[in-house]
Design a protein around this motif. Structure first.
Motif, PDB file in Angstrom:
ATOM      1  N   ARG A 201       0.838  -1.197   0.000  1.00 50.52           N
ATOM      2  CA  ARG A 201       0.000   0.000   0.000  1.00 50.52           C
ATOM      3  C   ARG A 201       0.875   1.249   0.000  1.00 50.52           C
ATOM      4  O   ARG A 201       2.034   1.204   0.428  1.00 50.52           O
ATOM      5  CB  ARG A 201      -0.920  -0.013   1.208  1.00 50.52           C
ATOM      6  CG  ARG A 201      -0.185  -0.258   2.514  1.00 50.52           C
ATOM      7  CD  ARG A 201      -1.130  -0.787   3.561  1.00 50.52           C
ATOM      8  NE  ARG A 201      -0.456  -1.056   4.819  1.00 50.52           N
ATOM      9  CZ  ARG A 201      -1.002  -1.717   5.831  1.00 50.52           C
ATOM     10  NH1 ARG A 201      -2.247  -2.157   5.737  1.00 50.52           N
ATOM     11  NH2 ARG A 201      -0.331  -1.934   6.936  1.00 50.52           N
ATOM     12  N   PRO A 202       0.348   2.373  -0.465  1.00 48.47           N
ATOM     13  CA  PRO A 202       1.180   3.570  -0.595  1.00 48.47           C
ATOM     14  C   PRO A 202       1.423   4.320   0.713  1.00 48.47           C
ATOM     15  O   PRO A 202       2.360   5.116   0.802  1.00 48.47           O
ATOM     16  CB  PRO A 202       0.380   4.443  -1.572  1.00 48.47           C
ATOM     17  CG  PRO A 202      -1.039   4.028  -1.368  1.00 48.47           C
ATOM     18  CD  PRO A 202      -0.991   2.563  -1.069  1.00 48.47           C
ATOM     19  N   HIS A 203       0.568   4.089   1.715  1.00 47.31           N
ATOM     20  CA  HIS A 203       0.708   4.803   2.981  1.00 47.31           C
ATOM     21  C   HIS A 203       0.789   3.813   4.144  1.00 47.31           C
ATOM     22  O   HIS A 203       0.578   2.615   3.971  1.00 47.31           O
ATOM     23  CB  HIS A 203      -0.448   5.784   3.165  1.00 47.31           C
ATOM     24  CG  HIS A 203      -0.450   6.889   2.181  1.00 47.31           C
ATOM     25  ND1 HIS A 203      -1.234   6.862   1.042  1.00 47.31           N
ATOM     26  CD2 HIS A 203       0.247   8.056   2.122  1.00 47.31           C
ATOM     27  CE1 HIS A 203      -1.028   7.966   0.334  1.00 47.31           C
ATOM     28  NE2 HIS A 203      -0.132   8.703   0.970  1.00 47.31           N
ATOM     29  N   ALA A 204       1.074   4.344   5.311  1.00 43.09           N
ATOM     30  CA  ALA A 204       1.361   3.487   6.464  1.00 43.09           C
ATOM     31  C   ALA A 204       0.217   2.540   6.794  1.00 43.09           C
ATOM     32  O   ALA A 204       0.439   1.391   7.175  1.00 43.09           O
ATOM     33  CB  ALA A 204       1.697   4.350   7.675  1.00 43.09           C
ATOM     34  N   LEU A 205      -1.033   3.009   6.639  1.00 43.52           N
ATOM     35  CA  LEU A 205      -2.184   2.194   7.016  1.00 43.52           C
ATOM     36  C   LEU A 205      -3.147   1.922   5.869  1.00 43.52           C
ATOM     37  O   LEU A 205      -4.273   1.493   6.097  1.00 43.52           O
ATOM     38  CB  LEU A 205      -2.945   2.868   8.172  1.00 43.52           C
ATOM     39  CG  LEU A 205      -2.176   3.015   9.488  1.00 43.52           C
ATOM     40  CD1 LEU A 205      -3.058   3.671  10.540  1.00 43.52           C
ATOM     41  CD2 LEU A 205      -1.657   1.676   9.999  1.00 43.52           C
TER      42      LEU A 205
END
Length: 268
Positions: A201-205
């Motif tokens: 995924r592109p972000h932490a969450l």
């Protein structure tokens, strides 16, 4: 520990913060970690007794140079469009910001009768009463993203209700082991875990930017750059990608190159 303007310089190196201005007629103070800082933990809109309800331009913040906790708050302010409603005072060198330290000292003395303890930053102040609302960074971040943001945040929700637990868990991990002071083996293991997350995924969450990206990005930019790149080129790409966003790019200007090279400020 929060960043602290303490009465002793013995712990100044533990945070990497800039020296503070001495109080007039007092012993020199330095920005350092304090073993026993006094916590002020009122909340905005949490309980009518405290009287701290949301109002434009009622509150301001004292932030401390490139210290990680202050950077988290500065980025959050920009992301939520709060710069016009929550003013900031940046505490830099002793000669550069003596008025800022004097104002912070007055705020603590107004909050605590005959207060003579360490002066910690970040600190959120109620400008109407002159009192410190909170010097607990997680609570400040929650209030910025909640009652103080109000309608200003628009479509950006940094703390989606269904992700609050994950946000808090990742922040705990970062504060414990993704810091220059953490044991190298524990730090490498945590970086490997984060690398695997970003592979999916592109972000932490997930797909959207959240408060966890603020926490993660600040933790990563305070690590040794060479170590980060060797441990995870993917995390290095993540730092560069978010660093292109104005809120992150502006915060990065406050971090001296040594903090992104051979060591830096303590992210605890």
């Amino acid at each position: 520990m929060p960043e602290t303007v303490s009465r002793s310089s013995r712990t100044a190196a533990s945070t990497g913060c800039q020296p503070s201005a001495p109080a007039q007629g007092s012993r020199p103070r330095t920005v350092a970690a304090s073993a026993h800082p006094r916590r002020f933990r009122s909340r905005i809109g949490a309980g009518a007794a405290g009287g701290f309800y949301p109002a434009p331009r009622r509150y301001d913040l004292f932030l401390c140079g490139s210290c990680p906790r202050s950077m988290r708050i500065a980025i959050t302010l920009d992301l939520l469009g709060l710069r016009d409603t929550v003013a900031t005072t940046l505490l830099a060198s002793p000669t550069a910001t003596p008025d800022g330290y004097a104002a912070l000292r007055r705020a603590y003395e107004t909050t605590g009768y005959h207060y003579d303890g360490p002066l910690t930053a970040p600190a959120l102040r109620d400008r109407w009463s002159g009192r410190i609302v909170s010097n607990h960074t997680p609570d400040i971040l929650r209030d910025l993203a909640g009652p103080l943001a109000g309608e200003n945040a628009g479509p950006l929700i940094l703390r989606p209700p269904h992700l609050v637990g994950d946000i808090e868990a990742l922040r705990t991990l970062l504060d414990r082991v993704v810091t220059p002071a953490a044991p190298p083996s524990a730090r490498r293991a945590a970086l490997a875990l984060l690398d695997r997350r970003l592979a999916r995924r592109p972000h932490a969450l997930g797909e959207e930017l959240t408060a966890s990206d603020v926490d993660l990005w600040v933790a990563l930019v305070h690590l040794d750059r060479a170590e980060l790149e060797s441990a995870s080129p993917r995390l290095g790409d993540y730092v560069r990608r978010l660093g292109e966003l104005p809120a992150f790019r502006n915060a990065l200007k406050a971090v001296p190159d040594p903090a992104r090279g051979a060591g830096g400020a303590d992210g605890s």
